[in-house]
Write an enzyme that holds these catalytic residues in place. Structure first.
Site, mmCIF file in Angstrom:
data_model
loop_
_atom_site.group_PDB
_atom_site.id
_atom_site.type_symbol
_atom_site.label_atom_id
_atom_site.label_comp_id
_atom_site.label_asym_id
_atom_site.label_seq_id
_atom_site.Cartn_x
_atom_site.Cartn_y
_atom_site.Cartn_z
ATOM 1 N N TYR A 83 -5.113 -14.316 9.567
ATOM 2 C CA TYR A 83 -6.518 -14.608 9.227
ATOM 3 C C TYR A 83 -6.585 -15.848 8.334
ATOM 4 O O TYR A 83 -7.495 -16.661 8.456
ATOM 5 C CB TYR A 83 -7.140 -13.406 8.504
ATOM 6 C CG TYR A 83 -8.600 -13.620 8.111
ATOM 7 C CD1 TYR A 83 -9.626 -13.251 8.976
ATOM 8 C CD2 TYR A 83 -8.931 -14.204 6.891
ATOM 9 C CE1 TYR A 83 -10.954 -13.462 8.624
ATOM 10 C CE2 TYR A 83 -10.260 -14.426 6.537
ATOM 11 C CZ TYR A 83 -11.268 -14.052 7.402
ATOM 12 O OH TYR A 83 -12.572 -14.255 7.051
ATOM 13 N N HIS A 169 3.385 -13.056 11.142
ATOM 14 C CA HIS A 169 3.567 -12.514 9.776
ATOM 15 C C HIS A 169 5.004 -12.725 9.292
ATOM 16 O O HIS A 169 5.908 -12.022 9.733
ATOM 17 C CB HIS A 169 3.233 -11.011 9.762
ATOM 18 C CG HIS A 169 1.773 -10.759 9.892
ATOM 19 N ND1 HIS A 169 0.924 -10.730 8.824
ATOM 20 C CD2 HIS A 169 0.998 -10.554 10.988
ATOM 21 C CE1 HIS A 169 -0.309 -10.505 9.242
ATOM 22 N NE2 HIS A 169 -0.287 -10.396 10.556
ATOM 23 N N ASP A 227 8.698 5.558 -14.489
ATOM 24 C CA ASP A 227 7.721 4.635 -15.075
ATOM 25 C C ASP A 227 7.549 4.874 -16.574
ATOM 26 O O ASP A 227 7.626 3.945 -17.371
ATOM 27 C CB ASP A 227 6.356 4.764 -14.385
ATOM 28 C CG ASP A 227 6.466 4.609 -12.887
ATOM 29 O OD1 ASP A 227 7.492 4.076 -12.430
ATOM 30 O OD2 ASP A 227 5.543 5.029 -12.173
ATOM 31 N N LYS A 368 7.539 -0.848 -7.902
ATOM 32 C CA LYS A 368 8.411 0.281 -8.248
ATOM 33 C C LYS A 368 9.890 -0.104 -8.293
ATOM 34 O O LYS A 368 10.611 0.251 -9.225
ATOM 35 C CB LYS A 368 8.205 1.399 -7.216
ATOM 36 C CG LYS A 368 8.824 2.713 -7.604
ATOM 37 C CD LYS A 368 7.884 3.470 -8.492
ATOM 38 C CE LYS A 368 8.341 4.861 -8.801
ATOM 39 N NZ LYS A 368 7.343 5.547 -9.635
#
Ligand code: XMP
Length: 512
Positions: A83, A169, A227, A368
């Site tokens: 796009y 992509h 975390d 992460k």
């Protein structure tokens, strides 16, 4: 220190965050911003180049998003992806039409001009296409730099003006040399230095925390997951004992969990961490509650109550530590295309709202796996860094029906055996989440010469990248056999073990 950086403007593609991942892997700092924020993002970041992501729209659609004028006025190198290419073509006066055929899947890209985007690549490479519309007429001054059998304009640009557009992509693994293409853009065209590393992140992050907090006090709830553990270590390094962490033992943690977390974080790393042993308060309120949502609410509210009471005792706390990660930040800033996935947030909102604490979020720029890498560099052991996620309501939502001390004991033991066998087989890190569930049924069995009528344990293990979808893990027979045998022999009250072979959707990962 300001790093050379790349701004990625998000037009809603499901792959946008992957572009950011790939660029960070190249050692270059980048941020993803909603396409509608181009002006602010350019001012804040002063990037060395801009990437326009893919998106689910057609550029001529009434509500189609567009890159602001600032992008084109900035004079910065621009790479449009899918796009993003169509948006670029539209802006410079080209024509985009619905393709006669949708192009989806592998294609062979034939490179015509390698200077710039396709340096260090062979003449022909595999790429991944996923688009309906395509550029039909090039804008003035643009030329084709690569094509496929179905797309004459698969890669276009004005290389001498640092403008490039690609229909495929480069960020997905199905474009095997995609990373080289991104590297050519980021390092070659934009001339970004690769100076983003965990080592530099640690020092900068500690400096930033010190500046933000001054001589103030920070409090935080620590679960022992990766975390919150990593965030706590960073705070400890930055401000020592002016960080007060609390581990709330809600009575529904796994076997020896609270003790292990205290050992790892307080004893080994010296973090100022207090254990709040509140199991009785939680279990008292959970008595005779079998509805999963009620369990969640009770646990959430009790947690806030207990944490808040203790936090007030500290006195003078101005800041609250939160382990927010970049994907959560992206969730709230991204441009939401119609196909964007909707994430369910399980966390309890309104934590300590009336204490008016300022948030400290030292991990908000990290993915992460970057947090894991950071944890290892900060001296956390692999056990905490690779721990599977564990839900806030804990074992209460893995005991179907009423939560009692006796049933908790059974589940804790069964779960510990199961995880031990998975670790012994070297499979723990191949699995996204594995756990045992205690079912609310009894079944008949036979032990020695006697008939038994006892409880059933279900074992679950899933593979997943984002926990929004998941597949059941093909656990080897030998692991299932040993785990089941051991659970039936070692855990009193269980005479049957079953393995869960459902995927998400339509099932969920947890049973409640
Ligand atoms: P589901 O069961 O929705 O789980 O497929 C997706 C992920 O979220 C975790 N989960 C929770 N985490 N509070 C949490 O903190 C909750 O109430 C909760 N419910 C599910 C689950 O363990 C999995 O990782």
């Amino acid at each position: 220190m300001r790093h050379d950086s790349i701004l990625i403007l998000d037009f809603g593609s499901q792959y946008s965050h992957l572009i950011a991942r790939r660029i960070r892997e190249l050692g270059v700092y980048c941020e993803l911003h909603a396409c509608t924020r181009s002006r602010e993002a350019i001012q804040e970041m002063q990037p060395k180049g801009i990437i326009l992501s893919g998106g689910p729209y057609s550029v001529y659609q009434n509500d189609a998003p567009h890159a602001g004028e600032d992008v084109w006025k900035s004079g910065l190198p621009v790479l449009g992806v899918c796009y993003g290419l169509q948006e670029m073509a539209l802006h410079f006066g080209g024509r985009v039409d619905a393709g006669e055929r949708r192009e989806y899947g592998h294609a062979e890209l034939n490179i015509k001009e390698s200077a710039g985007l396709f340096d260090n690549l062979p003449d022909s490479i595999q790429v991944w296409m996923s688009h309906g519309d395509k550029v039909q007429e090039l804008p003035k001054g643009f030329r084709d730099i690569a094509s496929t059998s179905n797309s004459e304009h698969a890669a276009v640009g004005i290389p001498e003006h640092n403008l490039f557009g690609i229909q495929f992509h480069p960020e997905v693994s199905h474009t095997p040399q995609g990373k080289t293409i991104l590297k050519n853009f980021v390092a070659g065209v934009c001339r970004c230095k690769a100076d983003w590393s965990m080592g530099s992140f640690i020092n900068e992050s500690i400096d930033r925390i010190r500046k933000e907090v001054g001589d103030g006090i920070v409090i935080g709830a620590i679960s022992g997951g990766v975390d919150s553990s990593v965030a706590a270590v960073l705070l400890h390094r930055a401000i020592g004992d002016r960080f007060h962490g609390f581990l709330v033992d809600n009575g529904v943690l796994r076997l020896n969990e609270a003790a292990q977390v205290m050992e790892r974080l307080k004893k080994k790393l010296g973090i100022n961490l207090t254990l709040l042993d509140a199991g009785q308060a939680f279990l008292g309120r959970l008595q005779n509650v079998s509805d999963p949502e009620k369990k969640r609410k009770i646990i959430g509210h009790t947690f806030i109550e207990i944490f808040e009471e203790e936090a007030r005792k500290i006195g003078g706390a101005e800041f609250l530590l939160q382990g927010t990660l970049y994907p959560d930040v992206i969730e709230s800033i991204s441009f939401k295309g119609p196909s964007a996935t909707i994430k369910t947030h399980h966390n309890v909102g309104g934590l300590l709202e009336d204490m008016k604490l300022k948030l400290i979020e030292p991990l908000r720029e990290l993915f992460k796996d970057e947090v894991r890498q950071l944890g290892l560099e900060l001296g956390l052991d692999e056990e905490s860094v690779y721990r599977h996620p564990f839900p806030g309501p804990g074992l209460a939502i893995r005991i179907l029906g009423d939560v009692t001390e006796e049933r908790l004991g059974i589940l804790r033991q069964a779960d510990a055996v199961y995880i031990e066998e998975i670790k012994k087989a070297g499979l723990y890190r191949d699995i996204g989440q594995a756990f045992a569930v205690l079912l609310p049924v009894k079944s008949v069995g036979v032990m020695g010469d006697c008939r038994t009528y006892e409880q059933v344990i279900a074992l679950r293990a899933v593979q997943t990248t984002d926990y929004m979808t998941a597949d059941w893990f093909p656990m080897p027979d030998a692991v299932l056999r040993t785990a089941a045998n051991r659970i039936i022999n070692e855990v009193r009250g269980v005479n049957r073990v079953v393995y869960d072979i459902s995927s998400k959707p339509p099932s969920t990962i947890e049973w409640e």
